[in-house]
Scaffold this active site. Structure first.
Site, PDB file in Angstrom:
ATOM      1  CD  GLU A  44       2.234 -16.007 -14.600  1.00  0.00           C
ATOM      2  OE1 GLU A  44       3.166 -17.010 -14.663  1.00  0.00           O
ATOM      3  OE2 GLU A  44       2.746 -14.818 -14.328  1.00  0.00           O
TER       4      GLU A  44
ATOM      5  NE  ARG B   3      13.155 -11.608 -17.383  1.00  0.00           N
ATOM      6  CZ  ARG B   3      11.926 -11.605 -17.473  1.00  0.00           C
ATOM      7  NH1 ARG B   3      12.140 -10.096 -16.894  1.00  0.00           N
ATOM      8  NH2 ARG B   3      10.729 -12.610 -17.428  1.00  0.00           N
TER       9      ARG B   3
ATOM     10  CB  CYS C  81       7.007 -18.189 -12.870  1.00  0.00           C
ATOM     11  SG  CYS C  81       5.813 -17.021 -13.973  1.00  0.00           S
TER      12      CYS C  81
HETATM   13  C1  SIN Z   1       6.514 -14.166 -13.450  1.00  0.00           C
HETATM   14  O1  SIN Z   1       8.126 -14.586 -13.126  1.00  0.00           O
HETATM   15  O2  SIN Z   1       5.936 -14.687 -13.232  1.00  0.00           O
HETATM   16  C2  SIN Z   1       6.609 -12.683 -14.763  1.00  0.00           C
HETATM   17  C3  SIN Z   1       7.478 -12.807 -15.093  1.00  0.00           C
HETATM   18  C4  SIN Z   1       7.614 -11.276 -17.046  1.00  0.00           C
HETATM   19  O3  SIN Z   1       6.589 -11.208 -16.539  1.00  0.00           O
HETATM   20  O4  SIN Z   1       8.054 -12.095 -18.139  1.00  0.00           O
END
Ligand code: SIN
Length: 485
Positions: free
Chosen positions: A256, A284, A290
């Protein structure tokens, strides 16, 4: 330093849980509070031999864990989730302390993290096989799902709790035991999870936490044939290295990785809602997600109005230590993160961007950065080419839907994307053409445990959460049974 007023002080520990015990180590890695830059403690810097021992221990446990009934595994996961909720306040404080995010966001993350354990407690009982129509009278054909085996998980600092449970929930539900390597920047949330795993009654080898240098631990996961599966959340750069190295043993791997999310606003959108969504998506976790909006594409007719409205909302932000009342923007994780944001801002301004608000390190010092809105940002600016991972909202205006789509897809990654419009035909056209694993329409937050989270192109391989998440930890076995006629 003492942890900030925990009801259960034992949740904060400077040691690892592995080989069935709480263990510290002669060599330790210091951990810092990103708000004050003060050391809050230190955790073991485990060498490869210790990781090897943890893998051996996990392999023994794997045999019995795979044989537990799904219902039993579900019970452990539910107990664990319940304990997370019961200890929400303490877990949130630990998270804010080591990661910097505002306490309200940390509380939200604990609920989000627990939801993955709860969801996969339910999914554990629904991993069906197939009875397959036969092609010969004397044969019966069937298939079922089996756990892949010992799983090594590598998780980032931006969501120190939920990125672990999003992997460990489905892994345990599928019958795989887990060795978790949290980010060395935020290990305490993972260690607290291990304390609660013990309280939930999980057998000691089912969830081990090991801390140390990322390369040492990742290389041991990759090279050790005892580890059958690796799941990683982090940058595309590191994901590519892991993918390449996993080829040696054809090791199962889920990735991921990074995003570069477009946030498209058409002139027919409800601008007030679009600004609300932009704030939620972009700011946020101080822009350190990500899935956060990275490139704002706004139809020319409303670009100025949108920028004005967005800058006005941003001007109301309170930047500061996540423990302070009213703070909604914490620090960046470290000074390197601040320099990246600052270099993106400077580059965009130098290429013709115009500053609406922010644009420099915050007067609080350290790794605090002013929430920033830029307009007239050019497509070749660094902040359009790469993930900024910080509180920068760069706006570029477009004239036509085709242009918006072309720019949105002009990136090698494809995780989240956002669009605001009230034209149903356009929603279909755009959602079908956009190259992203996730599309939010007239909404700024898309994460939740029941949906498939993941990306296309260089944003990764596999999906987390949802009914699909458990499949990342399962193999399909086909059985051809003769002599049945
Ligand atoms: C992430 O930024 O890796 C995950 C963000 C999320 O689960 O909303």
């Amino acid at each position: 330093m003492n942890p900030p007023n925990l009801a259960q002080a034992s949740l904060f520990r400077n040691c690892n849980f592995y080989l069935g015990h709480w263990k510290d180590f002669s060599k330790m890695i210091p951990v810092y509070d990103p708000s004050s830059n003060q050391e809050i403690g230190s955790v073991p810097d485990l060498p490869a031999e210790e990781i090897r021992a943890a893998i051996l221990f996990a392999e023994k446990e794997q045999r019995s864990w795979a044989k537990t009934l799904p219902k039993e595994r579900a019970k452990y996961l539910r107990n664990w989730a319940n304990l997370m909720i019961q200890n929400r306040e303490d877990l949130a404080k630990i998270m804010t302390w080591e990661q910097g995010k505002p306490l309200a966001e940390s509380r939200g993350e604990i609920d989000y993290a627990a939801s993955y354990l709860e969801w996969f407690a339910e999914e554990a009982k629904r991993t069906y096989g197939d009875i397959i129509p036969t092609h010969r009278k004397e044969l019966r054909l069937l298939s079922w799902k089996e756990p892949i085996g010992v799983t090594g998980i590598l998780t980032p600092w931006n969501f120190p709790s939920s990125m672990i449970t999003r992997k460990v929930g489905p892994a345990l539900a599928a019958g795989c035991v887990v060795i978790s390597k949290p980010s060395e920047l935020t290990p305490y949330s993972a260690i607290a999870l291990a304390v609660l795993a013990q309280e939930a009654g999980l057998p000691p080898g089912v969830f081990q936490v090991v801390t140390g240098r990322p390369e040492t631990i990742a290389d041991e996961f990759l090279d050790n044939p005892g580890v059958k599966k690796i799941s990683f959340t982090g940058s595309t750069r590191v994901g590519k290295i892991l993918l390449e190295k996993s080829a040696k043993q054809i090791k199962r791997i889920s990735l991921e990785l990074g995003g570069n999310a477009p946030f498209i606003v058409f002139a027919d959108a409800n601008l007030k809602e679009a600004v609300k969504g932009a704030i939620a998506s972009k700011f946020r976790n101080t822009g350190q997600t990500c899935v956060c909006a990275n490139r704002f594409l706004v139809e020319e007719k409303v670009a100025d109005e949108f920028a004005t409205m967005l800058a006005e909302e941003v001007s109301k932000f309170k930047v500061g230590n996540g423990f302070e009342e009213g703070v909604n923007q914490g620090p960046l994780i470290h000074s390197a993160a601040l320099h990246k944001v600052d270099s993106h801002v400077k580059d965009a301004l130098q290429k013709g961007g115009k500053l609406r608000i922010g644009g420099k390190p915050h007067s609080l010092g350290g790794s605090f950065y002013e929430p920033t809105v830029l307009t007239n940002v050019t497509e070749d600016s660094l902040c359009f080419q790469e993930e900024t991972f910080g509180p920068l909202a760069p706006i570029h205006s477009f004239k036509t839907e085709e242009e918006a789509l072309r720019i949105a897809n002009a990136t090698s990654v494809g995780l989240a994307s956002y669009m605001y419009t009230n034209d149903p035909a356009r929603i279909w056209r755009m959602t079908e053409s956009i190259e992203a694993g996730m599309v939010a329409v007239n909404e700024g937050i898309l994460s939740t445990e029941q949906v498939p989270f993941g990306g296309v192109k260089e944003s990764g391989i596999g999906r987390e959460g949802s009914k699909y998440g458990i499949e990342e930890y399962q193999e399909i076995k086909y059985i051809c049974w003769g002599g049945q006629s």
